[in-house]
Design a protein around this motif. Structure first.
Motif, short mmCIF file in Angstrom:
data_model
loop_
_atom_site.label_atom_id
_atom_site.label_comp_id
_atom_site.label_asym_id
_atom_site.label_seq_id
_atom_site.Cartn_x
_atom_site.Cartn_y
_atom_site.Cartn_z
N VAL A 81 22.60 64.29 82.30
CA VAL A 81 21.31 64.57 82.16
C VAL A 81 20.90 65.83 82.88
N GLY A 82 21.31 66.05 84.14
CA GLY A 82 20.80 66.94 84.82
C GLY A 82 21.15 68.43 84.25
N PRO A 83 21.94 68.79 83.67
CA PRO A 83 22.25 70.23 83.17
C PRO A 83 21.31 70.44 82.01
N MET A 84 20.78 69.20 81.33
CA MET A 84 19.64 69.38 80.18
C MET A 84 18.47 69.68 80.96
N ILE A 85 17.93 69.59 82.46
CA ILE A 85 16.79 69.79 82.95
C ILE A 85 16.92 71.14 83.54
N VAL A 86 18.03 71.55 84.18
CA VAL A 86 17.99 72.91 84.85
C VAL A 86 17.99 73.75 83.67
N PRO A 87 17.60 74.92 83.79
CA PRO A 87 17.44 76.10 83.13
C PRO A 87 18.39 77.18 83.10
N TYR A 88 19.44 76.63 84.02
CA TYR A 88 20.56 77.67 84.18
C TYR A 88 21.70 76.88 83.66
N THR A 89 22.96 77.85 83.35
CA THR A 89 24.05 77.34 82.82
C THR A 89 25.05 77.46 84.12
N TYR A 90 26.17 76.74 83.87
CA TYR A 90 27.08 76.75 84.76
C TYR A 90 28.05 78.17 85.08
N ASP A 91 28.11 78.97 83.96
CA ASP A 91 28.65 80.29 84.03
C ASP A 91 27.63 81.48 84.26
N GLN A 92 26.34 81.35 84.18
CA GLN A 92 25.26 82.10 84.19
C GLN A 92 25.14 82.91 85.60
N VAL A 93 25.39 84.13 85.56
CA VAL A 93 25.22 85.10 86.76
C VAL A 93 23.82 85.49 86.93
N ILE A 94 23.19 84.97 87.87
CA ILE A 94 21.76 85.49 88.23
C ILE A 94 21.51 86.73 89.05
N SER A 95 20.67 87.65 88.48
CA SER A 95 20.49 88.87 89.25
C SER A 95 20.26 88.81 90.50
N GLY A 96 20.60 89.25 91.76
CA GLY A 96 20.25 89.31 93.05
C GLY A 96 20.36 87.76 93.67
N PHE A 185 15.02 74.72 99.45
CA PHE A 185 15.56 75.36 97.93
C PHE A 185 15.78 77.15 98.27
N GLY A 186 16.56 77.57 97.55
CA GLY A 186 16.93 79.00 97.65
C GLY A 186 16.12 79.75 96.16
N TYR A 187 15.57 80.91 96.70
CA TYR A 187 14.94 81.92 95.81
C TYR A 187 15.44 83.18 95.90
N THR A 188 15.63 83.91 94.86
CA THR A 188 15.83 85.38 94.94
C THR A 188 14.54 86.13 95.26
N GLN A 189 14.90 87.27 96.00
CA GLN A 189 13.50 88.15 96.07
C GLN A 189 12.56 88.12 95.03
N ALA A 190 13.23 88.55 93.84
CA ALA A 190 12.42 88.63 92.65
C ALA A 190 11.56 87.49 92.40
N ALA A 197 3.06 85.71 92.52
CA ALA A 197 2.08 86.19 91.47
C ALA A 197 1.66 84.84 90.62
N GLY A 198 2.04 83.59 90.96
CA GLY A 198 1.41 82.34 90.36
C GLY A 198 2.45 81.90 89.29
N GLU A 199 3.61 82.32 88.92
CA GLU A 199 4.50 81.89 88.06
C GLU A 199 5.58 81.07 88.31
N SER A 200 5.70 79.91 87.71
CA SER A 200 6.83 78.86 88.23
C SER A 200 8.05 79.29 87.93
N VAL A 201 8.86 78.95 89.00
CA VAL A 201 9.95 79.15 89.22
C VAL A 201 11.04 78.13 89.46
N PHE A 202 12.22 77.72 88.75
CA PHE A 202 13.08 76.40 89.12
C PHE A 202 13.72 76.90 90.33
N PRO A 203 13.91 76.16 91.29
CA PRO A 203 14.68 76.51 92.51
C PRO A 203 16.13 76.44 92.33
#
Length: 447
Positions: A81-96, A185-190, A197-203
């Protein structure tokens, strides 16, 4: 005149019963049918309990097994169920997101830490005269004058710190000196700027690896792969082992002797060596098959890879022998029972007797052995993936994640500890629940 001795009903009983019962003093209505009221007062209605319901009752009493079952269910939800909730994929390379820790500093804290590092690093690289000159310039800019005592202190401090360089002032040291604590939890600089700025970001709860891929979603997929491999291998062992063992035990004689010699030969074959040989042999065949078209089978072969298919084939060839021996032993005991003789006398075939009478009475042993095969298969898959002979990239598993984390063990130990902890916990809980299931399904341990 002596009283005539009453004749004992139904003939003479055993001598010990005849001594206990006084047939001469029994009442006249001793052998009359009981009335409805007497039956109701004597017979106490009791709810019939099925085999599985009784086994569940005994299993619930085993607290260790129940806790293990809950943990296994939670890991299953985490994996499926977890991968359906997390917006990232297992092979997605996130910038920064390269080498992001599972914790972070806020933008304000980062600015304070960077200023502290710059200030102390710059002072450490100045000569005593340059440090005094810089301090005098800063004092003049404030409209003040640097006293000789302050100048002497700055000169002594610069002389003591000279040559130490930037390496002595790390981000951790600066945060400790400023009293700044990390946030979970970890976050990129962006992402931090978007949050400001008030935007919601999944950690990134578990951080990211050196390629910028989210570790948590990769751990979920790895746990899912391990559980699927364990369940599929256990089903393969169940089908082949139950069929082979039941035929061997029911036929007996020379058929049983020949089949058991084959089992003994299979016991001597090293399983890991067969998996490695099959993987190297089947790899070019599967590559040619993948390039032959774009159908469903080609996509499945591409997804699984030659190594994972080799694991399934090896389980089908070698790992069923223990199951077959257990089933054979149970069949040898059960085939002497009266209901088997009656079924044979009524003309039932051997296949029907095995399917309808023998295997259903081995269900407890079958379920327990099959369930205990799952952690064994998971460990085998993780071990081979750790050696690079398991799932193929970009697909991941817990074993391959542990192998990739060895290179940065000193700097990023959590990359190894997180998948290793989930793998160990999953295997431990599966074994504990399997032991509890064995105790619950064994009627000889009935409580």
């Amino acid at each position: 005149m002596a009283e005539k001795k009453r004749k004992q009903p139904f003939g003479s009983l055993r001598p010990d019963v005849d001594d206990i019962l006084d047939w001469n003093n029994l009442p006249q209505d001793a052998f009359e049918p009981a009335s409805s009221a007497e039956k109701e007062s004597f017979i106490q209605d009791r709810e019939s309990v099925s085999y599985w319901k009784d086994a569940w009752r005994r299993l619930r009493r085993n607290k260790v097994a129940m806790v293990a079952m809950v943990i296994v269910i939670l890991i299953g939800l985490f994996a499926f169920v977890g991968p359906m909730i997390v917006p990232y994929t297992y092979d997605q390379v996130i910038s920064g997101a390269n080498n992001i820790h599972p914790w972070h500093y806020s933008l304000e804290d980062q600015a304070a830490i960077n200023a502290y590092i710059e200030e102390h690093t710059g002072t450490a690289n100045l000569t005593p005269d340059e440090a005094v000159a810089q301090a005098e310039a800063e004092a003049e800019a404030r409209g003040e004058t640097l006293s000789p005592v302050e100048a002497a202190k700055i000169r002594a401090t610069a002389k003591a710190n000279q040559g130490k360089g930037e390496e002595n002032v790390t981000e951790k040291d600066a945060a400790k000196a400023l009293g700044i604590k990390v946030k979970p939890f970890g976050y990129t600089q962006a992402e931090l700027e978007r949050m400001a700025a008030g935007e919601s970001v999944f950690p990134h709860v578990f951080g990211c690896d050196n390629q910028g891929r989210d570790i948590m979603v990769r751990t979920m997929i790895g746990a899912r792969v391990s559980m699927i491999v364990g369940i599929c291998c256990a089903i393969i062992v169940l089908v082949i082992g139950a069929l082979y063992g039941s035929i061997s035990g029911y036929c007996g004689g020379k058929v049983d002797a020949v089949m058991q010699r084959i089992v003994e030969i299979i016991y001597t074959i090293p399983e890991v060596l067969i998996i490695l040989l099959l993987g190297s042999t089947l790899k070019p065949i599967f590559e040619e098959f993948q390039n032959s078209g774009d159908g469903f089978l080609q996509s499945m072969v591409t997804l699984l890879g030659a190594n994972l298919i080799s694991i399934f084939i090896t389980f089908g060839l070698l790992y069923w022998v223990t199951m077959s021996r257990l089933i054979r032993g149970q069949i040898l005991q059960l085939k002497q029972q009266e209901y088997v003789t009656a079924a044979r006398a009524l003309g039932a075939s051997g296949g029907r007797i095995i399917k309808r009478h023998l295997l259903p009475n081995c269900i407890g042993q079958i379920v327990t052995t099959t369930f205990l095969q799952i952690p064994s298969a998971i460990f085998t898959e993780s071990f081979l993936s750790f050696l690079g002979m398991g799932v193929s990239a970009p697909m991941t598993s817990l074993g391959s994640m542990c192998s990739d984390a060895l290179g940065g063990l000193n700097t990023y130990p959590y990359r190894l500890f997180i998948p290793a902890a989930i793998l160990s916990l999953m295997i431990l809980c599966l074994n504990l629940f399997g032991d509890g299931l064995r105790d619950a399904l064994d009627p000889r341990l009935k409580k």
